[in-house]
Design a protein around this motif. Structure first.
Motif, PDB file in Angstrom:
ATOM      1  N   ARG A  11       0.814  -1.221   0.000  1.00 31.86           N
ATOM      2  CA  ARG A  11       0.000   0.000   0.000  1.00 31.86           C
ATOM      3  C   ARG A  11       0.849   1.272   0.000  1.00 31.86           C
ATOM      4  N   GLU A  12       2.064   1.193   0.536  1.00 29.38           N
ATOM      5  CA  GLU A  12       2.932   2.358   0.630  1.00 29.38           C
ATOM      6  C   GLU A  12       3.635   2.693  -0.685  1.00 29.38           C
ATOM      7  N   VAL A  13       3.517   1.829  -1.686  1.00 30.45           N
ATOM      8  CA  VAL A  13       4.190   2.040  -2.968  1.00 30.45           C
ATOM      9  C   VAL A  13       3.433   3.080  -3.797  1.00 30.45           C
ATOM     10  N   THR A  14       4.174   4.031  -4.348  1.00 32.21           N
ATOM     11  CA  THR A  14       3.589   5.023  -5.237  1.00 32.21           C
ATOM     12  C   THR A  14       3.031   4.317  -6.468  1.00 32.21           C
ATOM     13  N   GLY A  15       1.797   4.632  -6.806  1.00 30.26           N
ATOM     14  CA  GLY A  15       1.157   4.024  -7.965  1.00 30.26           C
ATOM     15  C   GLY A  15       0.151   2.944  -7.603  1.00 30.26           C
TER      16      GLY A  15
END
Length: 145
Positions: free
Chosen positions: A40-44
């Motif tokens: 969830r913390e990943v950009t995109g």
């Protein structure tokens, strides 16, 4: 693919006080939750899960009970784990970059927090979220908000 049995890990660190005096048990749901948080913390990444899982997640959110492992399935062995993640990506971010970034984040989180080797992270992109999809064109919907 998710197993319900807890996983026992042997401690490889002998310099800590009490090392080797017992075993650590980490439940599979914890590994799944850690993978979900990292993804969830990943950009995109707009959301995790497919259509049905996201619908159930929306109901959980309405009652303030978020499932952080939604869209994540893990298969945990003695010292290794395999992860399957389904997600919705943000448009127009490159899908292969999102998948690669999710793999890196999940592997890093599990190996550092759980201490298990990650053998694979399979990423399935179920949908692409377009920001204009959030705009309400129906006047009735606009009044409800």
């Amino acid at each position: 693919m998710a197993s319900t049995e807890p996983t026992a890990l042997a401690s490889s660190t002998t310099s800590e006080i009490g090392a080797g005096t017992g075993k650590t048990v980490i439940h599979d749901s914890v590994v799944s939750k850690i993978a979900g948080i990292a993804a969830r913390e990943v950009t995109g990444v707009y959301a995790l899960g497919g259509g049905a899982a996201r619908a159930l997640g929306a109901i959980r959110n309405a009652i303030s009970s978020t499932d952080l492992s939604q869209g994540v399935s893990v298969e945990v062995g003695e010292t290794q784990v395999a992860v399957d993640i389904s997600l919705v990506a943000e448009y127009p971010i490159e899908l292969q970059k999102v998948a690669d970034d999710v793999r890196f984040a999940v592997i890093t989180a599990i190996e550092s927090l759980v201490g298990m080797q990650v053998t694979e992270v399979n990423v399935t992109v179920n949908d692409v979220h377009i920001p204009s999809d959030d705009d309400s064109t129906d006047p009735a919907e606009a009044r409800v908000q």
